[in-house]
Scaffold this active site. Structure first.
Site, mmCIF file in Angstrom:
data_model
loop_
_atom_site.group_PDB
_atom_site.id
_atom_site.type_symbol
_atom_site.label_atom_id
_atom_site.label_comp_id
_atom_site.label_asym_id
_atom_site.label_seq_id
_atom_site.Cartn_x
_atom_site.Cartn_y
_atom_site.Cartn_z
ATOM 1 N N ASP A 34 9.563 57.071 39.004
ATOM 2 C CA ASP A 34 9.510 55.853 38.197
ATOM 3 C C ASP A 34 9.518 56.175 36.699
ATOM 4 O OD1 ASP A 34 9.338 54.444 40.529
ATOM 5 O OD2 ASP A 34 7.312 53.666 40.215
ATOM 6 N N ASP A 51 -4.735 53.905 48.190
ATOM 7 C CA ASP A 51 -5.042 54.857 49.257
ATOM 8 C C ASP A 51 -6.329 54.488 49.986
ATOM 9 O OD1 ASP A 51 -6.594 55.361 47.011
ATOM 10 O OD2 ASP A 51 -5.935 57.416 46.742
#
Length: 508
Positions: A90, A238
């Site tokens: 990105d 996560d």
């Protein structure tokens, strides 16, 4: 004493009591660790054939470490026809050109590696992983952050555990490439050792929930989908996915003997940025999932541990309040001739501070550290934890008030051992006004120390010094590194590569 003073002391002791409860939880973690220490995980069954695995490497502006990452992943020992590597980039700087060239070099060597670039950071890391998963062909998905150097045997030591159809994720322990760089990196390494060696092992082997740490782990792909996929409504995607998956009944495995080395931040502002993200994300996850967990039919042990795990960072908010009240409490009790009541603080402080000693000494002992080396960093660890309180309390407050913020990357420099590269300004930790607040707290405790010594209240002096040293070190380090970053002008390694004409998903 006036009613106001009585109420004040009641609030003060209430704070101490709650902090004592959170502190005593470390004793429980150590107890569970030693109780289950020898319950070594072993694969339940045997895989008839090795499965296809996709390794995802999410990066954002990582020009100093991307080549090291790709090269280490390409050295992983696994049949090439069964291994796919995705570099999920990105980036908005020259990392794009470096990453493309690195991917192409390894493609020419016969590796199945693709470069996937997005023109926006929608969903940040979670968005990049979700986007890559749409193009992935593996039955299992491993993830490594930019600063990791996985060992060649990573897959051969983790994949066999998926012979058990109930296993959804396998996490390995983080190592530290630059532990010896400074006292700050030493402290971070010890903090992480405690988390992985003691907490993860204790939770996993006691049958409680524990979490994938965003990197150095491998997922069964169907587990990710069954749990609802990668979601980006928290800063700890996560932790969020881990709890959702385990609520669905999937089992996780932690392998402390398998180590993936990584870089810890060398810059105080980078460290604080990382801690801010973790603290805020954990409270966001607690708000999102804790009600469901507590209402479920899970065992009480699992619910209790999930509560402490997800709300642990609330202690930082209480620590800031305690920091304000502690010197005032000392003065109030001294003025009313209640000097003896200062001893009432000791059980609470011992519960909170001695537990730190027991917890981290145990972690270093299990890591193989011997003698004095286990103890010499403990005062600094306690001071650093206190010094981080304002930074992390701000993160907790933002989460409680639903204040949204972007995913702030932790700057990587390619540091190994005691060596660190000169990096350009944009790769340093962000600067804020937080150091000023921390230094004001240091000045406040300097006054409290003077009062305690002048009034001969010597029982309070050690604790005041811990608070003073913590706020002073964190505040001064942040301020000086911020000023150094403004003075240092490091030329960019190469002209920036723009990505305005890239497609949302482009594979090389």
């Amino acid at each position: 004493m006036t009613t106001v003073e009585i109420i004040f002391l009641a609030v003060y002791f209430s704070l101490l009591s709650v902090l004592g409860v959170y502190g005593s939880h470390r004793y429980r973690m150590a107890f569970l660790y030693y109780r289950h220490k020898f319950k070594l995980p072993t694969p339940n069954g045997t895989l008839k054939v090795l499965p296809k695995v996709t390794i995802q490497l999410p990066i954002f502006n990582e020009m100093y470490v991307v080549e090291r990452l790709v090269e280490s992943v390409c050295r992983i020992d696994y049949p090439r026809e069964l291994l796919e590597i995705q570099l999920l980039d990105d980036s908005t700087d020259e990392t794009c050109g470096i990453a493309r060239a690195c991917v192409e070099r390894h493609r020419q060597k016969g590796h199945d590696i693709v470069y996937i670039h997005r023109v926006n950071r929608q969903g940040f890391k979670a968005g990049a992983l979700e986007n890559g998963l749409k193009l992935a062909s593996g039955e299992y998905v491993a993830v490594f952050d930019a600063d990791f150097v996985p060992s060649p045997d990573f897959l051969m030591r983790t994949v066999p555990f998926f012979a058990d159809a109930k296993v959804g994720m396998v996490q390995v322990r983080w190592g530290h490439l630059n532990r010896e760089f400074s006292i700050l990196t030493q402290a971070q390494s010890i903090f992480l050792d405690g988390h992985f060696i003691i907490e993860h092992t204790a939770r996993n082997r006691a049958g409680c929930f524990f979490n994938f740490n965003g990197t150095a782990g491998i997922w069964r792909r169907t587990t990710i989908g069954d749990a609802g996929g990668w979601q980006h409504d928290t800063l700890t995607e996560d932790l969020d996915l881990s709890y959702r998956a385990q609520l669905k009944g999937w089992q996780f495995i932690f392998l402390p003997e398998v180590i993936s080395p990584a870089e810890v931040p060398v810059d105080m502002n980078a460290f604080k940025s990382q801690q801010h993200r973790w603290a805020k994300g954990s409270i966001q996850t607690a708000k999102k999932l804790l009600p469901t967990i507590l209402k479920s039919d899970l065992p009480l042990l699992v619910k209790r541990e999930a509560f402490f795990h997800l709300t642990n960072n609330m202690a930082y908010l209480l620590m800031v309040l305690l920091s304000v009240l502690m010197p005032i409490s000392m003065v109030v009790r001294f003025q009313h001739g209640l000097y003896g009541t200062l001893f009432l603080d000791l059980p609470f402080f011992i519960t909170a501070t001695a537990s730190v000693c027991v917890f981290y000494v145990a972690a270093q002992r299990e890591r193989g550290v011997k003698g004095w080396e286990r103890f010499k960093y403990l005062p600094f660890l306690m001071s650093l934890g206190i010094g981080l309180a304002i930074n992390n309390a701000k993160a907790v407050g933002e989460a409680l008030l639903n204040q949204q913020s972007g995913f702030a990357r932790t700057p990587k420099t390619g540091a190994e051992g005691k060596n660190v590269k000169a990096v350009k300004k944009s790769y340093r930790g962000s600067k804020t006004l937080m150091p000023v607040v921390e230094l004001l707290f240091a000045a406040y405790f300097t006054g409290a120390l003077w009062f305690a010594i002048d009034s001969r209240i010597y029982t309070s002096v050690p604790f005041i010094i811990l608070f003073l040293a913590g706020f002073l070190y964190v505040g001064m380090s942040s301020l000086m590194q911020g000023l150094a970053g403004r003075r240092t002008k490091v030329p960019d390694a190469a002209p920036a590569v723009t990505s305005s004409e890239e497609q949302p998903r482009q594979a090389a």
